[in-house]
Structure formats: structure tokens, C-alpha cells
Design a protein around this motif. Structure first.
Motif, PDB file in Angstrom:
ATOM      1  N   GLU A  74       0.858  -1.177   0.000  1.00  0.00           N
ATOM      2  CA  GLU A  74       0.000   0.000   0.000  1.00  0.00           C
ATOM      3  C   GLU A  74       0.895   1.228   0.000  1.00  0.00           C
ATOM      4  N   GLY A  75       0.368   2.331  -0.410  1.00  0.00           N
ATOM      5  CA  GLY A  75       1.159   3.546  -0.522  1.00  0.00           C
ATOM      6  C   GLY A  75       1.682   4.031   0.819  1.00  0.00           C
ATOM      7  N   VAL A  76       2.798   4.740   0.766  1.00  0.00           N
ATOM      8  CA  VAL A  76       3.391   5.306   1.979  1.00  0.00           C
ATOM      9  C   VAL A  76       2.376   6.234   2.628  1.00  0.00           C
ATOM     10  N   GLY A  77       2.202   6.066   3.925  1.00  0.00           N
ATOM     11  CA  GLY A  77       1.271   6.901   4.668  1.00  0.00           C
ATOM     12  C   GLY A  77      -0.151   6.371   4.695  1.00  0.00           C
ATOM     13  N   THR A  78      -0.430   5.372   3.874  1.00  0.00           N
ATOM     14  CA  THR A  78      -1.753   4.750   3.892  1.00  0.00           C
ATOM     15  C   THR A  78      -1.746   3.707   4.988  1.00  0.00           C
ATOM     16  N   MET A  79      -2.646   3.819   5.922  1.00  0.00           N
ATOM     17  CA  MET A  79      -2.623   2.907   7.067  1.00  0.00           C
ATOM     18  C   MET A  79      -3.870   2.042   7.176  1.00  0.00           C
ATOM     19  N   ASP A  80      -4.480   1.723   6.043  1.00  0.00           N
ATOM     20  CA  ASP A  80      -5.670   0.873   6.048  1.00  0.00           C
ATOM     21  C   ASP A  80      -5.357  -0.508   6.630  1.00  0.00           C
ATOM     22  N   THR A  81      -4.253  -1.090   6.218  1.00  0.00           N
ATOM     23  CA  THR A  81      -3.878  -2.410   6.717  1.00  0.00           C
ATOM     24  C   THR A  81      -3.590  -2.343   8.213  1.00  0.00           C
ATOM     25  N   GLY A  82      -2.944  -1.292   8.638  1.00  0.00           N
ATOM     26  CA  GLY A  82      -2.656  -1.120  10.067  1.00  0.00           C
ATOM     27  C   GLY A  82      -3.917  -1.095  10.911  1.00  0.00           C
ATOM     28  N   GLN A  83      -4.959  -0.446  10.408  1.00  0.00           N
ATOM     29  CA  GLN A  83      -6.240  -0.412  11.124  1.00  0.00           C
ATOM     30  C   GLN A  83      -6.840  -1.821  11.221  1.00  0.00           C
ATOM     31  N   LYS A  84      -6.714  -2.602  10.158  1.00  0.00           N
ATOM     32  CA  LYS A  84      -7.235  -3.972  10.157  1.00  0.00           C
ATOM     33  C   LYS A  84      -6.442  -4.848  11.122  1.00  0.00           C
ATOM     34  N   LEU A  85      -5.132  -4.656  11.154  1.00  0.00           N
ATOM     35  CA  LEU A  85      -4.291  -5.414  12.090  1.00  0.00           C
ATOM     36  C   LEU A  85      -4.652  -5.059  13.533  1.00  0.00           C
ATOM     37  N   ALA A  86      -4.803  -3.782  13.805  1.00  0.00           N
ATOM     38  CA  ALA A  86      -5.099  -3.321  15.162  1.00  0.00           C
ATOM     39  C   ALA A  86      -6.437  -3.855  15.670  1.00  0.00           C
ATOM     40  N   ALA A  87      -7.350  -4.163  14.767  1.00  0.00           N
ATOM     41  CA  ALA A  87      -8.675  -4.650  15.162  1.00  0.00           C
ATOM     42  C   ALA A  87      -8.675  -6.119  15.582  1.00  0.00           C
ATOM     43  N   PRO A  89      -8.108  -9.280  17.814  1.00  0.00           N
ATOM     44  CA  PRO A  89      -8.052  -9.362  19.278  1.00  0.00           C
ATOM     45  C   PRO A  89      -6.698  -9.808  19.841  1.00  0.00           C
ATOM     46  N   GLU A  90      -5.921 -10.562  19.080  1.00  0.00           N
ATOM     47  CA  GLU A  90      -4.613 -11.028  19.564  1.00  0.00           C
ATOM     48  C   GLU A  90      -3.557  -9.929  19.550  1.00  0.00           C
ATOM     49  N   VAL A  91      -3.831  -8.846  18.851  1.00  0.00           N
ATOM     50  CA  VAL A  91      -2.847  -7.771  18.674  1.00  0.00           C
ATOM     51  C   VAL A  91      -2.901  -6.815  19.859  1.00  0.00           C
ATOM     52  N   LEU A  92      -1.765  -6.679  20.545  1.00  0.00           N
ATOM     53  CA  LEU A  92      -1.655  -5.750  21.664  1.00  0.00           C
ATOM     54  C   LEU A  92      -1.165  -4.383  21.220  1.00  0.00           C
ATOM     55  N   GLU A  93      -0.302  -4.366  20.213  1.00  0.00           N
ATOM     56  CA  GLU A  93       0.272  -3.111  19.709  1.00  0.00           C
ATOM     57  C   GLU A  93       0.427  -3.213  18.199  1.00  0.00           C
ATOM     58  N   THR A  94       0.182  -2.105  17.529  1.00  0.00           N
ATOM     59  CA  THR A  94       0.419  -2.004  16.087  1.00  0.00           C
ATOM     60  C   THR A  94       1.181  -0.720  15.849  1.00  0.00           C
ATOM     61  N   HIS A  95       2.365  -0.827  15.259  1.00  0.00           N
ATOM     62  CA  HIS A  95       3.214   0.339  15.011  1.00  0.00           C
ATOM     63  C   HIS A  95       3.481   0.476  13.517  1.00  0.00           C
ATOM     64  N   TYR A  96       3.253   1.662  12.991  1.00  0.00           N
ATOM     65  CA  TYR A  96       3.610   1.988  11.604  1.00  0.00           C
ATOM     66  C   TYR A  96       5.072   2.384  11.644  1.00  0.00           C
ATOM     67  N   THR A  97       5.923   1.714  10.872  1.00  0.00           N
ATOM     68  CA  THR A  97       7.364   1.886  11.015  1.00  0.00           C
ATOM     69  C   THR A  97       8.042   2.366   9.736  1.00  0.00           C
ATOM     70  N   ALA A  98       9.236   2.895   9.910  1.00  0.00           N
ATOM     71  CA  ALA A  98      10.121   3.189   8.789  1.00  0.00           C
ATOM     72  C   ALA A  98      10.997   1.953   8.595  1.00  0.00           C
ATOM     73  N   GLY A  99      11.438   1.715   7.402  1.00  0.00           N
ATOM     74  CA  GLY A  99      12.274   0.545   7.147  1.00  0.00           C
ATOM     75  C   GLY A  99      11.606  -0.380   6.148  1.00  0.00           C
ATOM     76  N   GLN A 100      12.028  -1.629   6.156  1.00  0.00           N
ATOM     77  CA  GLN A 100      11.538  -2.573   5.168  1.00  0.00           C
ATOM     78  C   GLN A 100      10.093  -2.987   5.388  1.00  0.00           C
ATOM     79  N   ALA A 101       9.670  -3.116   6.641  1.00  0.00           N
ATOM     80  CA  ALA A 101       8.289  -3.520   6.929  1.00  0.00           C
ATOM     81  C   ALA A 101       7.462  -2.284   7.240  1.00  0.00           C
ATOM     82  N   ALA A 102       6.202  -2.323   6.891  1.00  0.00           N
ATOM     83  CA  ALA A 102       5.332  -1.188   7.182  1.00  0.00           C
ATOM     84  C   ALA A 102       4.845  -1.208   8.626  1.00  0.00           C
ATOM     85  N   TYR A 103       4.642  -2.402   9.181  1.00  0.00           N
ATOM     86  CA  TYR A 103       4.078  -2.504  10.521  1.00  0.00           C
ATOM     87  C   TYR A 103       4.859  -3.477  11.383  1.00  0.00           C
ATOM     88  N   LEU A 104       4.928  -3.152  12.669  1.00  0.00           N
ATOM     89  CA  LEU A 104       5.431  -4.077  13.677  1.00  0.00           C
ATOM     90  C   LEU A 104       4.268  -4.309  14.633  1.00  0.00           C
TER      91      LEU A 104
END
Length: 154
Positions: A74-87, A89-104
Motif C-alpha cells: 500500500e502507498g506510503v502513509g496509507t494505514m488501512d492495513t494497520g487499522q485492520k491489524l489493530a482490530a 483481538p490477539e494484537v496488543l500493539e500495532t506500530h507503523y514503522t520506517a524501514g523494510q516492513a510497514a508494521y510491527l
């Protein structure tokens, strides 16, 4: 923004959010009404976001912690996937990151089988290219407490 008295109050509350107002007042040498007003101001300003119970993950059947890097298409700055990850229940933290991966993503599950199932569900999210997970063997320190400078000694 936060003065020495606020820091003292915050340090007490972050160790035990259920401590009575009168005990905080006694500890820092202020009137209970003044302490209560400071706490209310800290809440209104968003310094104190919420109060919550800390649950022992192993006692809740969630003994496995993993950190997963999620690579997306997805484009830089687009955080649609991050919102889906954060939703999830097993996810405690979702971080949008710089580097090779978009999310940690920090995940708590019961065991490796539950982690495998979780990763399969992540893989079905549109835009997810791949994941790379690290399983925690032993936790040395884990806290949600924000470090505050110690108040100066009087």
C-alpha cells in the motif's frame, strides 16, 4: 506541561491506579481536594488516558508473545492495513514503522499453533505481502508505564 507535583501524582498512580486520593494527598503533603483537582486536570488534558487492570497473560492462557513485521503493498502513509491489524483481538500493539516492513505488531496467543492460525488470518488481509515473526522465549521486562523523570528531592 507537567510540573513536579504532577510527576509525583503520576508516579504514584502508575504504580497503583487504585490508590485512594487521600493516600496520595498524604504521601505528597497536599490537601485531598487539591490532589483530586490536579488528577482531574491531568485527565482533561489527556495526560492520563485511562485506568486499567493488568492481566497476567499466562493465567489467561496467552503465554506466547510474538513480534511480527508485516510487509504490505500500500502507498506510503496509507494505514488501512494497520487499522485492520489493530482490530484483531490477539494484537496488543500495532506500530507503523520506517524501514523494510510497514508494521510491527505485538501479539499474544496461547501457543505456536494459535500463532500459525493468526498469521494465516493476517495473510488474508488485502495488501499484506508477507510477514516475519519473532517468538519471545522469556520476557525480562515488559511495561506500559511511561518513564517519568523522578521528581526533584525537596
Amino acid at each position: 506541561m507537567i510540573d513536579a507535583v504532577d510527576r509525583k501524582i503520576l508516579n504514584i498512580l502508575r504504580n497503583n491506579a487504585r490508590v485512594p486520593n487521600a493516600e496520595i494527598a498524604r504521601t505528597i503533603g497536599m490537601a485531598p481536594s487539591a490532589v483530586l483537582e490536579r488528577i482531574r486536570k491531568l485527565e482533561r488534558r489527556g495526560v492520563i488516558e485511562r485506568y486499567e487492570a493488568r492481566v497476567n497473560p499466562k493465567a489467561a492462557g496467552l503465554g506466547l508473545t510474538a513480534f511480527t513485521f508485516v510487509h504490505v503493498e500500500e502507498g506510503v502513509g496509507t494505514m488501512d492495513t494497520g487499522q485492520k491489524l489493530a482490530a484483531l483481538p490477539e494484537v496488543l500493539e500495532t506500530h507503523y514503522t520506517a524501514g523494510q516492513a510497514a508494521y510491527l505488531v505485538k501479539v499474544r496467543v496461547g501457543d505456536t499453533e494459535a500463532l500459525a492460525e493468526f498469521l494465516q488470518r493476517i495473510g488474508k488481509i488485502p495488501g499484506v505481502r508477507d510477514t516475519n515473526s519473532t517468538i519471545v522465549l522469556r520476557t525480562i521486562k515488559e511495561t506500559a508505564s511511561i518513564p517519568l523523570a523522578a521528581p526533584p528531592e525537596d
